[in-house]
Design a protein around this motif. Structure first.
Motif, PDB file in Angstrom:
ATOM      1  N   VAL A 142     -49.500  55.513  -0.011  1.00 34.61           N
ATOM      2  CA  VAL A 142     -50.233  55.160   1.203  1.00 34.61           C
ATOM      3  C   VAL A 142     -50.737  53.737   1.035  1.00 34.61           C
ATOM      4  O   VAL A 142     -50.977  53.274  -0.085  1.00 34.61           O
ATOM      5  N   PRO A 143     -50.869  52.975   2.143  1.00 33.17           N
ATOM      6  CA  PRO A 143     -51.266  51.571   2.021  1.00 33.17           C
ATOM      7  C   PRO A 143     -52.738  51.409   1.678  1.00 33.17           C
ATOM      8  O   PRO A 143     -53.595  52.133   2.183  1.00 33.17           O
ATOM      9  N   GLY A 144     -53.002  50.451   0.781  1.00 33.86           N
ATOM     10  CA  GLY A 144     -54.359  50.050   0.485  1.00 33.86           C
ATOM     11  C   GLY A 144     -54.650  48.741   1.184  1.00 33.86           C
ATOM     12  O   GLY A 144     -54.488  48.614   2.396  1.00 33.86           O
ATOM     13  N   VAL A 145     -55.028  47.722   0.410  1.00 34.80           N
ATOM     14  CA  VAL A 145     -55.269  46.392   0.963  1.00 34.80           C
ATOM     15  C   VAL A 145     -53.929  45.657   1.076  1.00 34.80           C
ATOM     16  O   VAL A 145     -53.159  45.610   0.119  1.00 34.80           O
ATOM     17  N   THR A 146     -53.653  45.115   2.242  1.00 32.15           N
ATOM     18  CA  THR A 146     -52.404  44.387   2.476  1.00 32.15           C
ATOM     19  C   THR A 146     -52.725  42.937   2.809  1.00 32.15           C
ATOM     20  O   THR A 146     -53.479  42.665   3.746  1.00 32.15           O
ATOM     21  N   ASP A 147     -52.144  42.025   2.040  1.00 32.45           N
ATOM     22  CA  ASP A 147     -52.365  40.590   2.239  1.00 32.45           C
ATOM     23  C   ASP A 147     -51.026  39.930   2.554  1.00 32.45           C
ATOM     24  O   ASP A 147     -50.193  39.718   1.666  1.00 32.45           O
ATOM     25  N   LEU A 148     -50.827  39.632   3.817  1.00 33.18           N
ATOM     26  CA  LEU A 148     -49.568  39.029   4.269  1.00 33.18           C
ATOM     27  C   LEU A 148     -49.803  37.652   4.883  1.00 33.18           C
ATOM     28  O   LEU A 148     -49.003  37.180   5.699  1.00 33.18           O
ATOM     29  N   ARG A 149     -50.883  36.981   4.481  1.00 34.14           N
ATOM     30  CA  ARG A 149     -51.208  35.677   5.072  1.00 34.14           C
ATOM     31  C   ARG A 149     -50.109  34.649   4.849  1.00 34.14           C
ATOM     32  O   ARG A 149     -49.886  33.780   5.696  1.00 34.14           O
ATOM     33  N   SER A 150     -49.415  34.751   3.724  1.00 24.19           N
ATOM     34  CA  SER A 150     -48.378  33.757   3.435  1.00 24.19           C
ATOM     35  C   SER A 150     -47.177  33.881   4.375  1.00 24.19           C
ATOM     36  O   SER A 150     -46.364  32.961   4.476  1.00 24.19           O
TER      37      SER A 150
END
Length: 276
Positions: free
Chosen positions: A95-103
């Motif tokens: 299951v997803p936790g923290v997602t960082d896709l800023r790049s």
């Protein structure tokens, strides 16, 4: 009577995307790991395709890390994510936790490899972690969409190729759209500058139905490339990028027309007939 063993709780994974198109997964797990793996299984694939297995290595206390670099091929589709943290256990859904896709928001691939690879992790309706993968060779990325009362102007850029003399756009009618003529394909003139392109879709000439947008970067009979928006952090554009529809008078009667992104983030135009 021994009560049934409750199913193991899902594991949580943080995801970080990089500007090259790779992903890093950090899985929260404790115990005797053995040879832990992160496993991606392609959904709705009729062929017997092997899953993609990535080694999970200790990264910190209670954390295991796996990397999916852009150099690892991930065919286009939706890939459900699992982790096997112990040799004695079956893989468990992540299951997803923290997602960082800023790049990914300002990503501009070089296109030197002849293709564009995009991977975006997202939460399914059931709350599970899945990776949406695109692999386009070459790729036509939409930029600004300009809406007018009588049509749509599309600006974009190609990757993995350049625009040659004779390059043009095409509108292709979906099956079931009648009265289209010319095999259901309309050719559109293109303004082109090496990799930058622009074209206008005139609503008034279209038969009611759905029209998909394509590009022929090298002209006929070169390959056709689907026009899409992939280079950001939004896995499903359809509910996010919505556009007003224009009322137009066509040769087939009054209609409403406007652009939308499909489930695969491809760009299409819908034309709906209105009662006179």
């Amino acid at each position: 009577m021994t009560p049934p063993t409750p199913p193991a709780a899902p594991l949580r994974a943080d995801c970080i995307g990089d500007s090259a198109g790779g992903l890093t997964f950090d899985v929260a797990a404790h115990g005797d790991f053995g040879t832990p793996l992160l496993i991606l299984r392609r959904r709705d694939c009729e062929a017997a395709e092997d899953p993609v297995s990535l080694p999970l290595a200790p990264a910190a206390e209670g954390r295991l890390r796996a990397a999916l670099p852009s150099s690892v091929a991930l065919p286009e589709g939706r890939w459900d994510a699992y982790a096997r943290v112990s040799d004695r256990e079956q893989p468990r859904r992540l299951v997803p936790g923290v997602t960082d896709l800023r790049s990914l928001a300002d990503r501009t691939p070089s296109g030197l490899l002849g293709h564009v690879a995009v991977r975006i992790p997202y939460a399914t309706r059931q709350g599970n972690l899945t990776v949406r993968s695109w692999l386009r060779a070459p790729h036509a990325e939409t930029g600004e969409l300009r809406l007018a009362d009588d049509g749509l102007t599309v600006h974009g850029r190609v990757y993995g190729t350049q625009l040659a003399h004779g390059a043009h756009a095409e509108l292709r009618a979906r099956p079931g759209t009648t009265g289209t003529g010319e095999g259901g394909v309309r050719r559109l003139e293109l303004t082109a500058d090496r990799t930058e392109f622009g074209f206008t879709v005139p609503y008034g000439t279209l038969v009611p139905g759905v029209w998909d947008l394509w590009l022929r970067p090298t002209g006929d009979p070169g390959p056709a490339v689907r026009v899409a928006r992939l280079l950001d952090d939004v896995a499903d554009k359809h509910p996010v990028f919505t556009y007003p529809r224009a009322r137009v008078r066509t040769r087939y009667g009054p209609a409403e027309a406007g652009p939308y992104y499909t489930r695969d983030n491809d760009l299409s135009v819908s034309v709906t007939a209105l009662e006179p």
